[in-house]
Motif scaffolding. Structure first.
Motif, short mmCIF file in Angstrom:
data_model
loop_
_atom_site.label_atom_id
_atom_site.label_comp_id
_atom_site.label_asym_id
_atom_site.label_seq_id
_atom_site.Cartn_x
_atom_site.Cartn_y
_atom_site.Cartn_z
N LEU A 110 0.82 -1.20 0.00
CA LEU A 110 0.00 0.00 0.00
C LEU A 110 0.86 1.27 0.00
CD1 LEU A 110 -2.92 1.12 0.22
CD2 LEU A 110 -2.56 1.14 2.69
N CYS A 111 1.95 1.26 0.77
CA CYS A 111 2.85 2.42 0.79
C CYS A 111 3.50 2.65 -0.57
CB CYS A 111 3.94 2.24 1.84
SG CYS A 111 3.37 2.41 3.53
N VAL A 112 3.94 1.57 -1.19
CA VAL A 112 4.55 1.68 -2.52
C VAL A 112 3.53 2.20 -3.52
CG1 VAL A 112 5.54 0.36 -4.43
CG2 VAL A 112 6.31 -0.05 -2.10
N TYR A 113 2.34 1.66 -3.47
CA TYR A 113 1.29 2.08 -4.39
C TYR A 113 0.96 3.57 -4.21
CZ TYR A 113 -3.29 2.47 -6.55
OH TYR A 113 -4.34 2.88 -7.32
N LEU A 120 5.13 12.45 0.76
CA LEU A 120 4.65 12.38 2.14
C LEU A 120 4.45 10.95 2.61
CD1 LEU A 120 2.07 15.31 2.21
CD2 LEU A 120 4.36 15.26 3.19
N PHE A 121 4.32 10.01 1.68
CA PHE A 121 4.14 8.62 2.04
C PHE A 121 5.46 7.90 2.29
CE2 PHE A 121 0.26 9.56 -0.41
CZ PHE A 121 -0.67 9.25 0.56
N LEU A 122 6.57 8.51 1.93
CA LEU A 122 7.87 7.87 2.12
C LEU A 122 8.21 7.58 3.58
CD1 LEU A 122 10.12 9.56 -0.59
CD2 LEU A 122 9.27 7.22 -0.51
N PRO A 123 7.90 8.44 4.54
CA PRO A 123 8.20 8.08 5.94
C PRO A 123 7.45 6.85 6.43
CG PRO A 123 7.84 10.43 5.75
CD PRO A 123 7.49 9.83 4.43
N LEU A 124 6.35 6.51 5.78
CA LEU A 124 5.61 5.31 6.17
C LEU A 124 6.41 4.04 5.90
CD1 LEU A 124 2.00 6.20 5.00
CD2 LEU A 124 2.93 6.24 7.30
N PHE A 125 7.45 4.12 5.07
CA PHE A 125 8.29 2.95 4.81
C PHE A 125 9.10 2.55 6.04
CE2 PHE A 125 7.87 4.13 0.26
CZ PHE A 125 7.33 2.94 -0.17
N LEU A 126 9.19 3.42 7.02
CA LEU A 126 9.91 3.07 8.25
C LEU A 126 9.20 1.97 9.02
CD1 LEU A 126 11.05 6.55 9.56
CD2 LEU A 126 12.45 4.76 8.56
N VAL A 127 7.87 1.94 8.95
CA VAL A 127 7.11 0.92 9.68
C VAL A 127 7.47 -0.48 9.18
CG1 VAL A 127 4.80 0.07 10.21
CG2 VAL A 127 5.27 2.52 10.25
N PRO A 128 7.37 -0.77 7.87
CA PRO A 128 7.76 -2.12 7.43
C PRO A 128 9.25 -2.41 7.63
CG PRO A 128 6.56 -0.99 5.70
CD PRO A 128 6.78 -0.01 6.78
#
Length: 70
Positions: free
Chosen positions: A29-32, A41-49
């Protein structure tokens, strides 16, 4: 923290698999969202995985070394 998750994943393998699946879905979902919305703005969400993968890896290493399930 790694030890407690290793014990948890040994005691509850199906819950562990569901957590792995949810992490994979969140990553996709983050990649999409990053590619389609073209929004950084969605790039920091990659820290979670990334952090979850680190947790899974260290817990797996601990489980392999110290928890012997026959």
């Amino acid at each position: 923290m790694f030890r407690s998750y290793a014990v948890f994943s040994s005691d509850h393998p199906w819950v562990h698999r569901i957590i792995l699946l949810l992490t994979l879905v969140f990553t996709i979902l983050c990649v999409y969202m990053t590619l389609v919305e073209e929004n950084v703005l969605f790039l920091p969400l990659f820290l979670v995985p990334l952090l979850m993968t680190l947790l899974f890896g260290k817990s797996s290493d601990y489980k392999r070394k110290f928890l012997h399930s026959n």
